[in-house]
Design an enzyme around this catalytic site. Sequence first.
Site, PDB file in Angstrom:
ATOM      1  N   VAL A 312      50.983 -17.602  19.840  1.00 20.00           N
ATOM      2  CA  VAL A 312      49.942 -17.869  20.831  1.00 20.00           C
ATOM      3  C   VAL A 312      50.540 -18.576  22.048  1.00 20.00           C
ATOM      4  CG1 VAL A 312      47.784 -19.073  21.274  1.00 20.00           C
ATOM      5  CG2 VAL A 312      48.131 -17.915  19.107  1.00 20.00           C
ATOM      6  N   MET A 314      53.953 -21.484  23.444  1.00 17.91           N
ATOM      7  CA  MET A 314      55.172 -22.229  23.159  1.00 17.91           C
ATOM      8  C   MET A 314      55.356 -23.299  24.225  1.00 17.91           C
ATOM      9  SD  MET A 314      57.760 -22.666  21.202  1.00 17.91           S
ATOM     10  CE  MET A 314      58.961 -23.956  21.506  1.00 17.91           C
ATOM     11  N   GLU A 315      55.680 -24.505  23.743  1.00 17.85           N
ATOM     12  CA  GLU A 315      55.708 -25.688  24.598  1.00 17.85           C
ATOM     13  C   GLU A 315      56.999 -25.813  25.399  1.00 17.85           C
ATOM     14  OE1 GLU A 315      55.698 -25.606  21.269  1.00 17.85           O
ATOM     15  OE2 GLU A 315      57.051 -27.089  20.407  1.00 17.85           O
ATOM     16  N   ASN A 316      57.505 -24.738  25.979  1.00 20.92           N
ATOM     17  CA  ASN A 316      58.753 -24.860  26.728  1.00 20.92           C
ATOM     18  C   ASN A 316      58.563 -25.881  27.848  1.00 20.92           C
ATOM     19  OD1 ASN A 316      60.138 -22.866  25.193  1.00 20.92           O
ATOM     20  ND2 ASN A 316      58.872 -21.327  26.203  1.00 20.92           N
ATOM     21  N   HIS A 339      47.177 -28.463  23.581  1.00 23.53           N
ATOM     22  CA  HIS A 339      48.182 -28.680  22.520  1.00 23.53           C
ATOM     23  C   HIS A 339      49.599 -28.638  23.105  1.00 23.53           C
ATOM     24  CE1 HIS A 339      49.848 -28.507  18.412  1.00 23.53           C
ATOM     25  NE2 HIS A 339      50.738 -27.669  18.934  1.00 23.53           N
ATOM     26  N   GLU A 340      49.851 -27.645  23.957  1.00 24.88           N
ATOM     27  CA  GLU A 340      51.204 -27.523  24.537  1.00 24.88           C
ATOM     28  C   GLU A 340      51.477 -28.691  25.492  1.00 24.88           C
ATOM     29  OE1 GLU A 340      52.842 -25.327  22.906  1.00 24.88           O
ATOM     30  OE2 GLU A 340      50.967 -24.577  22.067  1.00 24.88           O
ATOM     31  N   HIS A 343      52.626 -31.621  23.612  1.00 23.17           N
ATOM     32  CA  HIS A 343      54.042 -31.549  23.224  1.00 23.17           C
ATOM     33  C   HIS A 343      54.954 -32.174  24.285  1.00 23.17           C
ATOM     34  CE1 HIS A 343      54.378 -29.504  19.413  1.00 23.17           C
ATOM     35  NE2 HIS A 343      53.623 -28.486  19.787  1.00 23.17           N
ATOM     36  N   GLU A 362      54.675 -31.249  15.294  1.00 20.70           N
ATOM     37  CA  GLU A 362      53.374 -30.567  15.275  1.00 20.70           C
ATOM     38  C   GLU A 362      52.220 -31.475  14.845  1.00 20.70           C
ATOM     39  OE1 GLU A 362      53.013 -28.059  16.826  1.00 20.70           O
ATOM     40  OE2 GLU A 362      54.954 -27.035  16.857  1.00 20.70           O
TER      41      GLU A 362
HETATM   42 ZN   LIG Z   1      52.699 -27.093  18.600  1.00 23.51          ZN
END
Ligand SMILES: [Zn+2]
Length: 695
Positions: A312, A314-316, A339-340, A343, A362
Amino acid sequence: MAEVHQTPPSLCCCRRPVPASLARCGGDSSQPSAVPGPGSSRCPLVDVASASNFRSFQLRHFHLDLRLNFAVKEMTGWLVLDLVPAKPGVQTLILDSHPSLLIQSIDCKVPEDGQEELVSLTYRVDPFTDYGSSLNISLPAAARPGRLVQISVRYSTTDGPAIWWLDSELTCGQTRPLVFTQGHSVCNRSFFPCFDTPAVKSTYSATIRVPDGVTVLMSASRSLYSQRDRVFQFSMDFPVPSYLVALVAGDLQHVDLGPRSRVWAEPCLLPCAVRKLGGSVERWLGVAEELFGSYLWGRCDVVFLPPSFPIVAMENPCLTFIIASILESRDFLLVDVIHEIAHGWFGNAVTNASWEEMWLSEGLATYAQRRITTEAYGDAFTCLETAVRLDALHRQLRLLGDNSPMSKLQVKFEPGVNPSCLMNLFTYEKGFCFVSYLSQLCGDVRRFDCFLRDFISEFRFRSVVAQDLIDYFLRYFPELMDASVSQREGLEFERWLSGCGPPLCEPDLSAGGALTRPVQDLCDLWRRGGTPDPHAVATFDLSAWSTLQIVLFLDRMLDLPPLPHGVMAALSGCYSSLFDGLNAEVQIRWLQMVARNGFYPELPRIRAFLHKHTSRMYTVPLYDDLVAGAMKHVAVEIFDQTQRRLHPNLRRTLTQILSQTSAAPTNQNGPAPPVTTATTGTTAAIALRNVNVSA
Ligand SMILES: [Zn+2]
């Protein structure tokens, strides 16, 4: 990272020094660039070929210089590592690599020796696991502790696990090809040779050369573009682990959302993406900063990727990658992006030193995400979202069994296990419950916010183990240490971390009662057996419900044993047209009910859905249910008609699903075996089914 719909169970040669302000944390040249905390000796890091020697070096910086060739789907160029041996007598450098990555030559220079000319080095590639290989480089005699050695690796790489080449027909605009990388957990060893462990962090820079009309973005704090040379330059000024190095290149345009946030997407998606996110990102960042301290990364951009993106989101760092399919649902979009953003503090600034403790990223990010949604959208919304996820956690537990080693927060795995297989809901939700329990122990959620803010300040840009968090917690709250809270019977911290089974306690979700109670009441009405009284059903107005409420209702209905045809017909009569007009998160669940119960009158909707949706999150669960039930022939037929529009990786997954004859068996209760390749193969297959989770 936000998982797939059904939980798996998913850089000019300017060598900038680390800013002085970070020196205490990661940039002190006398120390390795990121040192795992005091408990690190407990992490064997069996997933890393370089495990035996990465602590022998300080990785100061690395630079990538790559040319992207879309015609042959290849990246070619070189990697330059700035390394300082930390110990005497180190003769070999071992890096993580991958069979898809072809090494052409390796050179070295020792600038501080006055040696500027390149010296050719000998190297050897050894097999390591099925997800990587080991690149062994013989160091020159001039390599001595404290002296910078620059190693240049000339290489090319094609379509390893980290690199997803999309032909133009697989993009949203269908006019130009696109490529993106996805490093989590151990994929980036197929992007560039590296110390592929979250224990090692460094700054990086990159020069990326592309054809006309292609825009390149990376998880970097600064970027420059030279139109004349068709070259993009990037610099990440803060230390990051290898898995957070990310690149996307294609027909991408942007709109600024605020002073430090912009949204990127293919032109055909951009107006919708801006409409859905406009005004929100800066607001969420502001709330997060109030809670956890300053945002450390400068930029907070978001790029929407085509449906082939395998997870879904990604926290790059500086640039969240998120799947465009999620734009359909407001509730899931906001939860995923928040959520990202969380992070940025938990996972990216402070990182788990080993994949065996993925919950540190997480679980903490999920807790932080819910603190942000509580402040921005209230307790009730947050409790409802939590209820959906904890339901899914218990569903996964029922499938895996109480003694599954997958349900531990601290997983112990054996050589050969791919850490990506261990991504599961326990990582997120059991981790969240433990963090909530810590918050509850300190007695005041605001005090706990302060603790988390100070934890980030203390450990930022470092990699830690769980014991670091616990030791800091007990030092921060000495009265709790005096009360021996870590030893409370039945709730021992050690039991939280290394015990199998459900969370030892869960947070109180009664603040969401006004939203969750009607959902449960409606479920009870339908589960009594037989068709319920239409007047009773009509008292529930689902058109006024939020997506999360309908999702909770459908998830709970999916938990029921097979429903009689008459009940399915009544459900279809009541809700089918409503669901058909709602977002994909709702539709997929209803269609899973249709597939599991073999309800043929709704088959045209399944066909229409699978012809429209080409993402893993919306295809895999539905194909799984079609194949496990009576509609396998329908799945085969739809797959034949649509497979040309699916990414080859998804095509492979669906082919495997279609070749199955029955559902995977659930675990039997018994002593918990160690997590091995064999057990993760089985449990991952189970974890993929029937969990019904987004974000
Ligand atoms: Zn996460």
